[in-house]
Design a protein around this motif. Structure first.
Motif, PDB file in Angstrom:
ATOM      1  N   GLN A  52       0.858  -1.181  -0.086  1.00 51.75           N
ATOM      2  CA  GLN A  52      -0.160  -0.154  -0.133  1.00 51.75           C
ATOM      3  C   GLN A  52       0.884   1.279  -0.074  1.00 51.75           C
ATOM      4  OE1 GLN A  52      -2.712  -0.451   3.333  1.00 51.75           O
ATOM      5  NE2 GLN A  52      -3.488  -2.159   2.590  1.00 51.75           N
ATOM      6  N   ALA A  53       2.035   1.281   0.699  1.00 49.58           N
ATOM      7  CA  ALA A  53       2.809   2.228   0.869  1.00 49.58           C
ATOM      8  C   ALA A  53       3.440   2.487  -0.642  1.00 49.58           C
ATOM      9  CB  ALA A  53       4.119   2.068   1.706  1.00 49.58           C
ATOM     10  N   PHE A  54       3.858   1.413  -1.490  1.00 46.74           N
ATOM     11  CA  PHE A  54       4.389   1.545  -2.868  1.00 46.74           C
ATOM     12  C   PHE A  54       3.015   2.234  -3.720  1.00 46.74           C
ATOM     13  CE2 PHE A  54       7.735  -0.653  -1.740  1.00 46.74           C
ATOM     14  CZ  PHE A  54       8.612  -0.846  -3.080  1.00 46.74           C
ATOM     15  N   MET A  55       1.766   1.818  -3.451  1.00 50.60           N
ATOM     16  CA  MET A  55       0.622   2.368  -4.252  1.00 50.60           C
ATOM     17  C   MET A  55       0.522   3.528  -3.973  1.00 50.60           C
ATOM     18  SD  MET A  55      -1.285  -0.194  -5.570  1.00 50.60           S
ATOM     19  CE  MET A  55      -2.925  -0.041  -5.661  1.00 50.60           C
ATOM     20  N   MET A  56       0.487   4.327  -2.820  1.00 50.14           N
ATOM     21  CA  MET A  56       0.431   5.532  -2.627  1.00 50.14           C
ATOM     22  C   MET A  56       1.442   6.558  -2.680  1.00 50.14           C
ATOM     23  SD  MET A  56      -2.615   5.583  -1.464  1.00 50.14           S
ATOM     24  CE  MET A  56      -2.752   7.282  -0.942  1.00 50.14           C
ATOM     25  N   ASP A  57       2.658   5.886  -3.128  1.00 54.98           N
ATOM     26  CA  ASP A  57       3.960   6.906  -3.576  1.00 54.98           C
ATOM     27  C   ASP A  57       3.445   7.763  -4.624  1.00 54.98           C
ATOM     28  OD1 ASP A  57       6.982   7.328  -3.113  1.00 54.98           O
ATOM     29  OD2 ASP A  57       6.497   6.996  -5.318  1.00 54.98           O
ATOM     30  N   ASN A  98       0.947   0.279 -12.733  1.00 53.80           N
ATOM     31  CA  ASN A  98      -0.368  -0.118 -12.190  1.00 53.80           C
ATOM     32  C   ASN A  98      -0.259  -1.080 -11.215  1.00 53.80           C
ATOM     33  OD1 ASN A  98       0.111  -2.971 -13.046  1.00 53.80           O
ATOM     34  ND2 ASN A  98      -0.551  -2.484 -15.338  1.00 53.80           N
ATOM     35  N   PRO A  99      -1.353  -1.552 -10.399  1.00 50.20           N
ATOM     36  CA  PRO A  99      -1.276  -2.296  -9.260  1.00 50.20           C
ATOM     37  C   PRO A  99      -0.566  -3.532  -9.593  1.00 50.20           C
ATOM     38  CG  PRO A  99      -3.532  -1.265  -9.427  1.00 50.20           C
ATOM     39  CD  PRO A  99      -2.717  -0.968 -10.595  1.00 50.20           C
ATOM     40  N   LYS A 100      -0.763  -4.370 -10.431  1.00 49.90           N
ATOM     41  CA  LYS A 100      -0.097  -5.600 -10.593  1.00 49.90           C
ATOM     42  C   LYS A 100       1.244  -5.544 -10.725  1.00 49.90           C
ATOM     43  CE  LYS A 100      -4.038  -7.983 -12.836  1.00 49.90           C
ATOM     44  NZ  LYS A 100      -4.727  -8.718 -13.990  1.00 49.90           N
ATOM     45  N   GLU A 101       1.811  -4.297 -11.536  1.00 51.37           N
ATOM     46  CA  GLU A 101       3.104  -4.204 -11.784  1.00 51.37           C
ATOM     47  C   GLU A 101       3.685  -3.785 -10.164  1.00 51.37           C
ATOM     48  OE1 GLU A 101       3.265  -2.433 -16.394  1.00 51.37           O
ATOM     49  OE2 GLU A 101       2.717  -0.990 -14.483  1.00 51.37           O
ATOM     50  N   ILE A 102       3.092  -2.933  -9.387  1.00 55.61           N
ATOM     51  CA  ILE A 102       3.571  -2.810  -8.057  1.00 55.61           C
ATOM     52  C   ILE A 102       3.727  -4.182  -7.266  1.00 55.61           C
ATOM     53  CG2 ILE A 102       3.052  -1.654  -5.942  1.00 55.61           C
ATOM     54  CD1 ILE A 102       1.787   0.669  -7.781  1.00 55.61           C
ATOM     55  N   TRP A 103       2.605  -4.797  -7.181  1.00 53.71           N
ATOM     56  CA  TRP A 103       2.800  -6.274  -6.468  1.00 53.71           C
ATOM     57  C   TRP A 103       4.042  -6.996  -6.936  1.00 53.71           C
ATOM     58  CZ3 TRP A 103      -0.730  -3.670  -4.013  1.00 53.71           C
ATOM     59  CH2 TRP A 103      -1.271  -4.398  -2.908  1.00 53.71           C
TER      60      TRP A 103
END
Length: 502
Positions: free
Chosen positions: A405-410, A418-423
């Motif tokens: 979530q920290a990565f998502m919000m950065d 996108n979310p899949k790439e972040i995961w």
């Protein structure tokens, strides 16, 4: 006057030698005790030899206690300087290189963005161990002076979970203060500032010369400057759009916000390659690597060079020695410190670590109330604070969901991925950081399974970034030994930028 000062991470030549010089220029401190600790015996030995030579040649009788035993080094310490880099340059390289595969192009990667978040995961885990040893071994009234990044995250964790009174220190405010004075043709000492926000996103909300407000004409003053108009394009654009100048360098600032590095084809529009700090891809990793390689190779010559002079005019601008001087002698010092907010800046969260003006004397460290930041700068800070809070809690609890979530919000990661790439990126960074992430054992095991089974998202595996420069060889650095020494020996590797030109 005698007390003990301990340096944790003393193998960091850039910080240790300069901080010790600053401390020992104070006449009352000629009999203090000094202890150096580092996990790298060779670095520790070299820095100790160099600093002991400085001490001897300046006529002092202090004998440095040098040890790889942290608890021994902390025994009885009243002040502790922390300059650690958990994982060293090996881990730092993964903070830069893995995000690049996903299009996240960082100049530094040690404060926010993908690299800063992961650096915080490694650092917080170790800082809690350091805090435990400080509580058990140091003096009851010990003060931890943290110079390690990510500054806000580590200082937040130490104060909230480490049980140790901690102040974070940085040199960013001083550098921008110099710049503001320079664009008006003034001396820094004649320009009074109020700078407030969070570390590396602190804003000069007031700047005055002889009572005259300097902020209104600041964009034009920077745009007229022959160097800054070229090297500080991001900062000038932020100044134009938000109304206030921000402390951090062009390259640093560009990776904290979503607008300047999200499209590879536009990055060169905003940066300058005259010095790494202006926005070079992986620039800080490069100069740190060069500095380490140079110091290890050239160390015998350093022992022949002139010693550091412990005189008032040679004293640096790092806050640490002045804080200790104020606390011990009562001399008043005004600086900018990273502390828990507690209402100092009223429109930033009370539990966040803010950077604001403070005063030090024998009564302690006092932080006057700043009040509200202008709404725009406050919004920029609050976006980063949300990332910091998630990252701190993730590191403390080993919670990879909070980490993701920290990565998502950065701001920059969210603008690029996108979310899949972040995961998937987080999976890769957890696995790469396994030796330094003990709190993530089960999460790393699951990440390994995902990375070795099934179909992975495609990445730019050979992507070097928009502005990557190769690490110089030792032979290349020998062509300008003065510049190489400057790089290796300074804590602020963006200082005297004209000497860092490529």
């Amino acid at each position: 006057m005698s007390f003990k000062v301990t340096f944790i991470g003393a193998g960091s030549i850039g910080f240790t030698r300069g901080l010790l010089r600053d401390l020992l220029t104070v006449p009352e401190f000629k009999d203090i005790q000094v202890s150096f600790m580092d996990i790298n015996p060779r670095n520790l030995e070299m820095v100790t030899e160099l600093c002991q030579r400085d001490i001897r040649e300046n006529g002092l009788n202090i004998q440095i206690q040098s040890t790889t035993d942290r608890r021994e080094a902390l025994k009885g310490a009243k002040y502790v300087f922390c300059t650690i880099r958990v994982g060293g340059l090996e881990a730092f390289a993964t903070d830069v290189d893995i995000p690049l595969k996903y299009g996240v192009d960082q100049c530094v990667g040690d404060t926010l963005c993908a690299g800063g978040i992961m650096y915080g995961q490694r650092g917080i885990a170790e800082m809690l161990n350091i805090c435990r040893d400080i509580r058990e071994m140091a003096a009851p009234d010990v003060l931890l002076l943290n110079y390690s990044n990510p500054m806000a995250m580590l200082t937040w964790a130490c104060n909230k979970y480490g049980g140790v009174r901690t102040v974070g220190l940085c040199h960013g405010v001083q550098h921008g203060h110099h710049q503001i004075a320079e664009v008006y043709g003034l001396d820094k000492k004649d320009v009074d500032i109020i700078c407030a926000g969070i570390n590396h996103q602190t804003w000069y909300i007031a700047a005055r010369y002889q009572g005259k407000d300097l902020t209104d004409g600041l964009p034009e003053a920077f745009e007229r400057h022959p160097e800054y108009s070229r090297t500080e394009k991001v900062r000038i654009d932020m100044l134009r759009r938000f109304g206030y100048y921000s402390t951090e360098s062009n390259g640093h600032l560009s990776e904290y916000v979503p607008w300047y590095r999200k499209r590879s084809g536009e990055i060169m529009d905003w940066i300058d390659l005259g010095s790494w700090i202006n926005g070079e891809t992986g620039g800080y990793l490069r100069v740190c690597t060069e500095g380490r390689n140079w110091f290890e190779t050239d160390f015998p010559n350093w022992m022949k060079d002139p010693v550091f002079s412990y005189t008032p005019e040679s004293r640096g601008e790092e806050h640490g020695s002045y804080i200790i001087e104020g606390l011990e002698t009562g001399r008043v010092y005004r600086g900018h410190f990273n502390v828990i907010n507690n209402g100092v800046i009223s429109n930033l969260p009370a539990d966040a670590v803010i950077e604001a003006p403070g005063y030090v004397d024998r009564n302690g460290i006092s932080m006057p109330v700043v009040g509200e930041l202008p709404l725009g700068p406050a919004a920029v800070c609050n976006a980063s604070i949300s990332v910091q809070r998630l990252a701190v809690e993730a590191a403390i609890h080993g919670d990879d969901q909070l980490l993701r979530q920290a990565f998502m919000m950065d701001p920059l990661v969210g603008a690029v991925c996108n979310p899949k790439e972040i995961w998937q990126m987080v999976d890769e960074m957890l696995v790469a950081g396994e030796p330094w992430l003990p709190q993530y054992g089960s999460a790393i095991a699951e990440a390994k399974k995902r990375l070795t089974s099934g179909t992975l998202l495609p990445t730019k595996s050979n992507y070097e970034g928009a502005a990557r420069i190769q690490v110089k060889t030792v032979e290349e650095m020998r062509l300008d030994r003065e510049a190489a020494n400057k790089n290796a020996g300074e804590s602020d590797k963006g200082k005297d930028r004209e000497k860092l030109m490529n």
